[in-house]
Design an enzyme around this catalytic site. Structure first.
Site, PDB file in Angstrom:
ATOM      1  N   PHE A 138       0.860  -1.187   0.000  1.00 25.10           N
ATOM      2  CA  PHE A 138       0.000   0.000   0.000  1.00 25.10           C
ATOM      3  C   PHE A 138       0.894   1.234   0.000  1.00 25.10           C
ATOM      4  CE2 PHE A 138      -2.272   3.585   1.678  1.00 25.10           C
ATOM      5  CZ  PHE A 138      -3.453   3.543   0.964  1.00 25.10           C
ATOM      6  N   ASP A 223       9.411   3.005   1.687  1.00 24.47           N
ATOM      7  CA  ASP A 223       8.223   3.747   2.112  1.00 24.47           C
ATOM      8  C   ASP A 223       8.038   3.540   3.616  1.00 24.47           C
ATOM      9  OD1 ASP A 223       5.712   4.699   2.769  1.00 24.47           O
ATOM     10  OD2 ASP A 223       4.702   3.862   1.016  1.00 24.47           O
ATOM     11  N   LYS A 252       2.575  10.913   7.496  1.00 27.78           N
ATOM     12  CA  LYS A 252       1.793  10.623   8.695  1.00 27.78           C
ATOM     13  C   LYS A 252       2.315  11.322   9.964  1.00 27.78           C
ATOM     14  CE  LYS A 252      -0.875   6.858   6.959  1.00 27.78           C
ATOM     15  NZ  LYS A 252      -0.528   5.798   6.009  1.00 27.78           N
TER      16      LYS A 252
HETATM   17  C1  LIG Z   1      -0.804   5.906   4.547  1.00 26.72           C
HETATM   18  C2  LIG Z   1       0.263   5.424   3.654  1.00 26.72           C
HETATM   19  C3  LIG Z   1       0.539   6.051   2.423  1.00 26.72           C
HETATM   20  C4  LIG Z   1      -0.320   7.170   1.863  1.00 26.72           C
HETATM   21  O1  LIG Z   1      -0.369   8.280   2.682  1.00 26.72           O
HETATM   22  P1  LIG Z   1      -1.550   9.382   2.483  1.00 26.72           P
HETATM   23  O2  LIG Z   1      -1.155  10.498   3.396  1.00 26.72           O
HETATM   24  O3  LIG Z   1      -2.828   8.719   2.877  1.00 26.72           O
HETATM   25  O4  LIG Z   1      -1.538   9.761   1.051  1.00 26.72           O
HETATM   26  C5  LIG Z   1       1.603   5.588   1.680  1.00 26.72           C
HETATM   27  N1  LIG Z   1       2.369   4.570   2.110  1.00 26.72           N
HETATM   28  C6  LIG Z   1       2.140   3.935   3.275  1.00 26.72           C
HETATM   29  C7  LIG Z   1       3.035   2.817   3.698  1.00 26.72           C
HETATM   30  C8  LIG Z   1       1.069   4.320   4.075  1.00 26.72           C
HETATM   31  O5  LIG Z   1       0.814   3.669   5.212  1.00 26.72           O
END
Ligand SMILES: *Cc1c(COP(=O)(O)O)cnc(C)c1O
Length: 405
Positions: A138, A223, A252
């Site tokens: 994700f 990520d 985040k």
């Molecule tokens: C939440 C998340 C995203 C996307 O972040 P948004 O602020 O919702 O666009 C990307 N990568 C990972 C691993 C995430 O948990």
């Protein structure tokens, strides 16, 4: 509460299915609904609220900065951006950063950087660059990012999708090696898959991926939007294996639970592919976001939130392991980033979350079978004990019902 739920149902796109609770206030690890009922937040907005709700240091800073200067765009310099990015780079061991707002934007930035690096540094033929991503990933919700998803619902009805992406099995280093070719620009990976269900790859996977990337001149793009900033017990989850990414995505918790603040960080050689006009964002790196980001980092370090996460995460995992429930199919996690996988034959993760809500604990299911526990990193041992008592009771109640029937 129902009037607010109905109002949202009428005017808000139905792209989420929230638990039926209407929140109005938050403080530390707690939130309150409009009827005054108090809940322990064990989800922290998908890890965005690691610092706790209305963190007093952040609230004070926001009030000062809002009154001083919030947004100027990158058409001008600001006195806040440099100090923020210096701290961010120092703490993460990266050379340079490109500030954005949401996580998805940081990932898009990583894709653009990797592609341009492939053409201008690695020498890949025009429009041939490939990014390798993992099954179960994700990385956000933009069209390019969705192209990498193997979750049918995420793609269904949203095509056509761009070329240049490949998927390999998460955790399978042989599959990665087989997928790398002369056009490979980067390997994009989460150290632990959060939305995928708190999935942990085999030990040594990230290190082996790093070695493969170095050997084949491929960028390792990590990520850490959800796993970073103390969540798994280290500043970055890749530190558990002493891995140094060529490109790193944060988001985040970088916004201190107050604002969307994200960044793509990289080695100088990678970031240098961007020239003025190549990429940008109206709000990215604004003085308010930069001030909040810097204070969020300072709090993480000064209050030793990563260390707390490691210690209390071990404790929470051990307490959960002591709950002997037939509903628990698997229990896994690192730091305060824990998934309880529910046996789908016996119960749905959603009903566990609804029952927990009744008892004052907020969590959210991921992938139908996993209850995610990721409280603010400022949580205390006593608060964890309180939550575990409720989790045990819910699992026992539902377990008793299911086994009787
Ligand atoms: C939440 C998340 C995203 C996307 O972040 P948004 O602020 O919702 O666009 C990307 N990568 C990972 C691993 C995430 O948990």
């Amino acid at each position: 509460m129902t009037s607010r739920i109905d109002l949202e149902a009428r005017y808000c796109a139905q792209n989420y299915k929230p638990l039926p609770v209407v929140l109005t206030r938050g403080e530390g690890v707690y939130v309150w609904d409009v009827d005054g009922k108090k809940y322990l937040d064990m989800m922290s907005a998908y890890s965005a609220v690691s610092h706790g709700h209305a963190n007093p240091r952040l609230v004070r800073l926001v009030q000062e900065q809002v009154a001083q200067l919030s947004v100027v765009s990158r058409a001008f310099y600001s006195d806040k951006l440099g100090p923020f990015l210096e701290r961010l780079c120092t703490l993460t061991g990266q050379d340079m950063a490109l500030p954005m707002n949401t996580g998805a934007e940081a990932v898009e930035t990583a894709i653009k950087a990797a592609r341009k690096w492939a053409y201008s540094v690695k020498g890949v033929a025009s429009n041939k660059a490939e990014i390798i991503a993992c099954s179960g990933n994700f990385h956000g919700r933009t069209i390019a990012i969705l192209t990498m998803s193997d979750e049918p619902q995420y793609q269904d009805g949203f095509g056509p999708f761009p070329d240049g992406f490949r998927l390999v099995e998460y955790g399978d280093i042989g599959a990665l090696e087989a997928a790398i070719n002369k056009n490979t620009a980067g390997f994009l990976v989460e150290p632990i898959q959060g939305e995928g269900g708190i999935i942990m790859p085999p030990a040594g996977y990230l290190k082996a991926a790093e070695q493969l990337c170095r050997k084949h001149n491929v960028l390792l793009l990590v990520d850490e939007i959800q796993t970073g900033l103390g969540r798994t017990g280290k500043m970055l989850a890749c530190e558990h294996e002493n891995v140094k990414p060529d490109g790193l995505m944060l988001g985040k918790a970088l916004g201190g639970g107050i604002l969307p603040v994200s960044a793509f960080l990289a080695r100088r050689e990678v970031m240098q592919v961007f020239s003025p006009g190549d990429h940008g964002s109206t709000f990215g790196g604004n003085p308010l976001a930069a001030a909040v980001g810097l204070e969020a980092l300072n709090i993480l370090v000064e209050e030793r939130l990563a260390e707390r996460s490691a210690e209390l995460g071990d404790y929470l995992l051990a307490e959960l392991a002591a709950i002997k429930s037939p509903l628990i199919k698997d229990l896994r996690g690192r730091g305060l980033f824990i998934g309880i996988e529910i046996d789908a034959e016996l119960a749905q993760a959603r009903e566990i979350c609804e029952a927990l809500m009744q008892r004052g604990v907020l969590s959210k299911e991921t992938h139908k079978t996993v209850v995610r526990l990721a409280p603010p990193l400022i949580i205390s041992k006593a608060e964890i004990d309180w939550a575990v008592t409720r989790i045990r009771a819910v699992l026992q109640d539902i377990g008793r019902l299911r086994l009787a029937s």
